[in-house]
Design an enzyme around this catalytic site. Structure first.
Site, mmCIF file in Angstrom:
data_model
loop_
_atom_site.group_PDB
_atom_site.id
_atom_site.type_symbol
_atom_site.label_atom_id
_atom_site.label_comp_id
_atom_site.label_asym_id
_atom_site.label_seq_id
_atom_site.Cartn_x
_atom_site.Cartn_y
_atom_site.Cartn_z
ATOM 1 N N HIS A 446 -2.565 90.659 2.911
ATOM 2 C CA HIS A 446 -1.415 89.803 2.646
ATOM 3 C C HIS A 446 -0.595 89.528 3.896
ATOM 4 C CE1 HIS A 446 -1.437 90.642 -1.948
ATOM 5 N NE2 HIS A 446 -2.173 89.609 -1.605
ATOM 6 N N GLU A 688 23.085 54.346 -11.874
ATOM 7 C CA GLU A 688 22.318 55.204 -12.780
ATOM 8 C C GLU A 688 22.465 54.753 -14.229
ATOM 9 O OE1 GLU A 688 22.889 59.589 -11.228
ATOM 10 O OE2 GLU A 688 24.749 58.462 -10.992
ATOM 11 N N ASP A 712 18.186 59.154 -13.477
ATOM 12 C CA ASP A 712 18.997 58.901 -14.671
ATOM 13 C C ASP A 712 18.862 57.462 -15.145
ATOM 14 O OD1 ASP A 712 20.340 61.155 -15.744
ATOM 15 O OD2 ASP A 712 21.523 61.287 -13.918
ATOM 16 N N CYS A 759 17.994 56.398 -3.884
ATOM 17 C CA CYS A 759 17.958 57.829 -3.604
ATOM 18 C C CYS A 759 17.307 58.620 -4.730
ATOM 19 C CB CYS A 759 19.360 58.365 -3.339
ATOM 20 S SG CYS A 759 20.484 58.191 -4.729
#
Length: 825
Positions: A446, A688, A712, A759
């Site tokens: 690991h 939105e 949204d 965005c």
């Protein structure tokens, strides 16, 4: 296949759970870790933005299961969902299963291609192990192999199908399958004594090879279902893709040459030249001692284990924030081992029966387990012994109250040590560690895996040859070849130093290309910005080529705390983001809470429909003191930097008028106090809520810019709750109605003469880049990792081709038809 996301307050814990779950899922399952905060002073916490990115990275059309640890992790996960596109959000489920056991079980179940309901059931059933551990002493629960096995037990045989056999990942998968059902299973191989099929410490050391037969005895209500699941597990090749598995049944031999170099196993590529630093670890000598209160000893054990798990979580958090979410997966095995009910039960029984100190007993069990792993034929399993020792010693030091010898670097160096565990590797200062050389270990250990992930050149398995390296001497290592050159070979060291310089120049060239503008073949330039949630992400975004911040999610500054940040704290945070963007513009979104972003101390009222209630700008307008404090901090930063302010969740023009009025009041107050600010700071809103599309001309009179939030917008436009899996198949930003709305926004914004960007998550989707350019979008803002690829896509296209080649075709009737058309075009 179902994807998994691990959310923890600790970065290292999340990464560790991911590592363990990934191994148990044979690395077939998409697993992402989202742990901790990018704050060196306060690293413990959860970051919705990290969770959002983790969900995106783990996303599968079959669904994504999110497992969280405690408290605000749930709120952060819920908040992260708000940032997803509706079609994606509908396929993400937050699960209340225990983090470590649940992740292991879910990964094991998902690996076989189970649907999300079965994966959830597996994760939830993983609580069985904890329930056993938490039984009161008087209700002693015997390990499965000590219970009376009913005569009607079902006997089945499973032939191990995969090349690597029953190694760590399939062992964990097996445990998760068993725990999913109301049934008990014992398993044996080659006539050995049966062990519990729900214990990682027992199953993990069976060492069953390809072609060997596992004998199961199943009993309980769901024995028939468990039998079918085991057969499916076998048919799924124990979750291994043998084409991608490196055969580790044969040890890797070190190259023997006479060139003067010290040779080890090449574990991580790269060249390093620097001073060696010997790191020697010593443990106190343990003697068996009599104790009067066995229960107190056992309490100390569990207390120590809890502390180690917290430490692992912190390490995972660090890995997730500084590197990638995959980096923390290696700690899953550690956590599973610490929560193994059979291992703990054996320790507890010995302490009670022999009335002796728990540290002595624990140490003995760890050494026993280490011996069992070292005796395995598989090199991969042998290398898990180092993990057992590391995590076992962590608990031991906690029990003894002895401070662990920390590997603290004060200058650039190449670490030389007998062994370096994964947790120690993850805690290294990446600015100072130049390379790693160890006496033990192999390429699948690991620590080696982490070294590769961290980009640290590493050579392992030197054996006694490592003693030729003197502390403090200049050495050079070639991690790709497994060669170490000491100070006796100055000419070779000089040549390797030149090679290292060439490597660094190449790396800088790659970063330089990422920072070049996104210009199409026919000369059109597009602005590529970043979505961030804090100063550190701004640094990463800048390095990835961001030309500013298009969305700074300030709600993260308000989360994981008991009270709102002060004006000064906000000022410093916003200023740091601007500083890290080196003069590029930064758009700050004001506090966006409510709906699926609850923050307890803000006392947001419970609502029947919070998505249509008091959220975003609406909340801020009803809590003006909180809002004005934030606006003051923003305005103060605007005096020095190119800063913009953006209001979220605007649905009516009155909200903009009221917010702007408060902004003017704040500016007037600052003016009276003689505090500088910019009168030219631009103000905008998120598009939105669908209603805003229809009064863009009015918005243009009051604002300077608009930013399309597709997450949204899709949810509200289609009236589809993005958190509702029953309607997930209809939720997509590629829906014709959504694309038509975006096109309408761009057209109306251009007519009104107002700047517009995007965005929402769609902006960073590579499948949408050409489409959005065809619709007329010129400014994109996205999560940092997507920036270089988006720029590269843009550089390879002609605007004219996109503009004439795509429109929202009215003949497209369904979402599937649209997806098909996009896929073909």
């Amino acid at each position: 296949m179902i994807g998994l996301v691990i959310v923890s307050h600790s970065k290292m814990l999340a990464e560790g759970v991911k590592e363990l779950a990934s191994q148990m899922g044979q690395n077939k399952v998409k697993i992402e870790a989202a742990g901790g905060l990018d704050d060196d002073d306060n690293p413990i916490g959860t970051d919705p933005m990290k969770i959002e990115q983790a969900i995106r990275d783990a996303y599968s059309e079959d669904g994504v299961l999110v497992l969280m640890d405690i408290g605000s992790a749930i709120m952060s996960a819920e908040l992260a969902l708000d940032f997803l596109e509706d079609d994606m959000r509908d396929k993400v489920i937050l699960c209340e299963a225990p983090l470590v056991e649940g992740a292991i079980a879910a990964a094991a179940q998902a690996m076989s291609g189970s649907n999300i309901k079965d994966v959830i059931a597996e994760a939830k059933n993983a609580l069985h192990a904890k329930n056993v551990l938490l039984q009161p002493e008087e209700e002693e629960v015997l390990p499965d192999e000590q219970k009376e096995i009913p005569l009607e037990g079902k006997n089945i045989q499973i032939t191990v199908p995969n090349k690597q056999g029953l190694h760590a990942r399939p062992a964990a998968k097996l445990i998760e399958i068993v725990n999913r059902f109301d049934a008990t299973a014992l398993v044996s191989v080659n006539g050995k004594k049966p062990v519990s099929a729900s214990s990682i410490s027992q199953v993990g050391t069976l060492g069953a090879k390809k072609g060997e037969v596992l004998d199961f005895v199943l009993f309980g209500k769901d024995a028939d279902q468990l039998e079918k699941a085991l057969i499916d597990f076998r048919d799924a090749n124990f979750g291994d893709d043998d084409k991608e598995i490196i055969e580790t049944s044969i040890k890797i031999e070190k190259t023997e040459t006479s060139d003067g170099a010290i040779h080890g196993i090449a574990a991580s590529e790269g060249i390093a030249v620097g001073k060696s630093l010997w790191f020697r670890k010593e443990l106190p000598i343990l003697n068996k001692e009599s104790v009067e209160d066995a229960n107190h000893e056992i309490f100390l054990l569990h207390q120590s284990i809890d502390r180690v798990i917290q430490e692992l979580g912190a390490i995972q958090k660090k890995i997730t924030s500084e590197l990638t979410k995959e980096k923390a997966e290696i700690f899953d095995f550690h956590k599973l081992l610490l929560q193994d009910q059979d291992l703990l039960k054996e320790v507890e029984d010995t302490v009670r029966n022999e009335k002796c100190n728990v540290a002595y007993v624990w140490n003995g069990q760890i050494k026993k387990l280490e011996t069992e792993y070292l005796a395995m034929d598989s090199v991969y399993l042998q290398e898990r012994a180092a993990d057992v020792v590391e995590v076992g010693n962590k608990v031991l030091l906690e029990l003894l109250g002895v401070a662990k010898k920390e590997l603290i670097l004060t200058h650039p160096c190449i670490i030389v040590t007998d062994e370096l565990g994964p947790a120690e590797t993850m805690n290294l200062d990446l600015n100072l560690v130049q390379g790693i050389v160890t006496r033990t270990g192999g390429e699948t250990s690991h620590s080696a895996i982490l070294s590769r992930s961290l980009g640290i050149p590493a050579i392992v398995g030197l054996g006694d040859e490592i003693d030729q390296i003197k502390d403090g001497e200049e050495i050079a290592i070639n991690g790709g070849a497994g060669d170490i050159w000491t100070a006796n070979h100055p000419d070779v060291i000089a040549d390797l130093r030149k090679c290292k310089e060439l490597e660094e120049a190449k790396r800088l060239k790659t970063l330089t290309k990422a920072k070049e503008p996104a210009v199409t073949k026919d000369g059109k330039t597009y602005q590529i910005l970043a979505n961030v949630s804090g100063p550190k992400e701004a640094i990463i975004s800048y390095d990835n080529g961001a030309e500013g911040v298009g969305l700074y999610r300030t709600e993260f500054l308000f989360m994981n705390r008991d009270e709102a940040p002060s004006e000064e704290e906000q000022y410093q945070a916003y200023k740091a983001v601007c500083e890290n963007m080196k003069g590029y513009p930064v758009t700050i979104r004001t506090l966006d809470v409510g709906g699926d972003k609850p923050i307890p101390y803000l006392d947001i009222p419970a609502e029947n429909n919070p998505f249509l209630g008091l959220r975003g700008i609406r909340y801020c307008l009803q809590n003006t003191e909180l809002f004005k404090t934030q606006l003051r901090a923003i305005c103060r930063v605007s005096a020095e930097y190119d800063l913009r302010v953006m209001y979220p969740m605007v649905g009516v023009i009155e909200e903009v008028l009221s917010a702007n009025e408060l902004l003017r009041e704040v500016q007037a107050d600052l003016n009276k106090e003689g505090i500088p600010f910019s009168n030219k700071m631009k103000v905008g809103v998120m598009i939105e809520v669908p209603s805003t599309i229809f009064f863009i001309p009015q918005l243009a009179l009051e604002l300077d810019f608009l930013s399309i939030g597709t997450n949204d917008l899709t949810q509200y436009l289609l009236a589809l709750d993005r958190d509702n899996n029953s309607v997930a198949k209809y939720h997509s930003p590629f829906h014709p109605a959504v694309l038509t709305a975006i096109q309408e926004i761009l057209i109306r914004s251009k007519e009104a003469g107002i700047e517009v960007s995007m965005c929402g998550e769609l902006a960073g989707n590579p499948k949408a880049t050409g489409l959005l350019i065809g619709l007329g979008l010129e400014k994109f803002s996205m999560n940092s990792p997507a920036i270089p690829k988006t720029k590269e896509i843009i550089r390879g296209m002609n605007v004219v081709d996109n503009q004439t080649g795509f429109q929202v075709d009215s003949s497209i009737r369904t979402l599937e038809e649209l997806k098909k058309s996009i896929g073909e075009g």
